[in-house]
Enzyme design. Structure first.
Site, PDB file in Angstrom:
ATOM      1  N   CYS A 136       7.335  79.232  64.159  1.00 50.32           N
ATOM      2  CA  CYS A 136       5.831  79.546  64.428  1.00 50.32           C
ATOM      3  C   CYS A 136       5.399  80.801  63.727  1.00 50.32           C
ATOM      4  O   CYS A 136       5.667  82.156  64.212  1.00 50.32           O
ATOM      5  CB  CYS A 136       5.928  79.764  65.935  1.00 50.32           C
ATOM      6  N   CYS A 139       3.352  83.023  65.894  1.00 51.92           N
ATOM      7  CA  CYS A 139       4.239  83.824  66.738  1.00 51.92           C
ATOM      8  C   CYS A 139       4.928  85.225  66.006  1.00 51.92           C
ATOM      9  O   CYS A 139       4.747  86.195  66.731  1.00 51.92           O
ATOM     10  CB  CYS A 139       5.122  83.008  67.579  1.00 51.92           C
ATOM     11  N   ASP A 140       5.192  84.883  65.039  1.00 48.46           N
ATOM     12  CA  ASP A 140       6.211  85.984  64.507  1.00 48.46           C
ATOM     13  C   ASP A 140       5.787  86.534  62.840  1.00 48.46           C
ATOM     14  O   ASP A 140       6.241  87.266  62.398  1.00 48.46           O
ATOM     15  CB  ASP A 140       7.579  85.208  64.190  1.00 48.46           C
TER      16      ASP A 140
END
Length: 313
Positions: A136, A139-140
């Site tokens: 992701c 997300c990261d």
């Protein structure tokens, strides 16, 4: 074994399942949550979360899931270990059976089983999980500012993630197994025109390396041909963008799914084609796949379930 009756059965955990449990508990639905194979969902494999409101200093994925779980439990949710292996949505009340043989009879069901990211199947992906391997970028990606990263895949998702990461990283390798991109023409052009993205066509990843996290990738170009060539690249992050598989196999006999296997919901609600069955989180969301959107869907599903139960007393 005697059937356990409940007003609301929540299948799966994670942000969607636990949030649904919080809302359902406050609505006096006395929900039972069957946590599934990975209690807490995909976020339990995420190290640091900085984009969820309410945590100004960030929080780890496991810590957040434990807090959500504790909140749901404190409000009255009955959280149980187990995996739902069989359902019968052709009858009412709705029936679900777990791997222990326990049978549940529910006035409403919320499916929050999530989706599983597809991986290449390398041992190194497990070795470096949370240490440079991610599925992701949204997300990261923040953790790879001004660093070098690689994205695996050749479709729209891979191109979108490579473009997103190019706004943060100093360089992005796009590793493509074939000699072309499967993405839309517009998305392809965006990648081709981006000076920070280098596309490696006809390339397979065969391993990762690094002492305290990902430091590079072992690649093979033109694998299996007389042009086969091995090379290593130095990277700080390795992102998988080859798709997700929604965890819907146990429901497919009764629930309408799209061509990718995601649950179809009705309009802006979380209702499925089966009265009394609702879906929340990644299992019904092929687009956003964020903790915050999953939590929001969990709240919606509990509200929808409450209205259904009240109207079907």
């Amino acid at each position: 074994m005697e059937k356990i009756q409940t007003k609301c059965l929540i299948i799966g955990s994670g942000p969607a399942g636990y949030t649904a449990a919080i809302y359902a508990s406050r609505a006096n639905l006395e929900p039972i949550v069957i946590e599934g194979l990975q209690p807490g969902g995909q976020l339990t494999t995420t190290t640091e979360i900085e984009n969820f409101p309410g945590y100004p200093n960030g929080i780890t994925g496991p810590e957040m899931m434990e807090e959500l779980r504790s909140q749901a439990s404190r409000l009255g949710a009955d959280i149980r270990t187990g995996v739902v292996t069989e359902v019968d949505f052709s009858v009412y009340p709705l029936i679900a059976k777990t791997d222990s043989g326990q049978v549940y009879s529910a006035q409403s069901v919320i499916i929050a089983t999530g989706a599983t990211a597809k991986y290449l199947g390398l041992d190194d992906e497990k070795k470096y999980a949370g240490m440079g391997v991610s599925a992701c970028a949204t997300c990261d990606g923040f953790f790879y500012r001004k660093k070098v990263v690689a994205v695996v895949g050749g479709g729209d998702t891979a191109c979108e993630e490579a473009s997103y990461l190019s706004n943060l990283a100093s360089k992005v390798y796009l590793i493509v197994r074939k000699d072309y991109l499967r993405a839309s023409k517009a998305m392809q052009q965006r990648v081709f025109d981006n000076p920070k993205i280098e596309i490696l066509f006809n390339t397979n990843t065969v391993g990762l390396f690094g002492d305290n996290g990902v430091e590079g990738a072992h690649l093979v170009k033109f694998k299996g041909t007389d042009q086969e060539e091995s090379l290593d690249i130095s990277i700080d992050g390795f992102f998988l963008a080859i798709g997700h598989k929604p965890n819907t196999d146990v429901f497919k006999q009764f629930i309408d799914l799209d061509e990718q296997g995601y649950i179809k919901t009705v309009g802006v609600t979380t209702a499925t084609n089966v009265p009394g069955v609702f879906a929340a989180g990644d299992v019904a969301d092929p687009i956003y796949r964020q903790a915050i959107t999953s939590a929001g869907m969990g709240a919606k599903a509990a509200i929808d379930a409450e209205k259904f139960v009240i109207s079907h007393k």
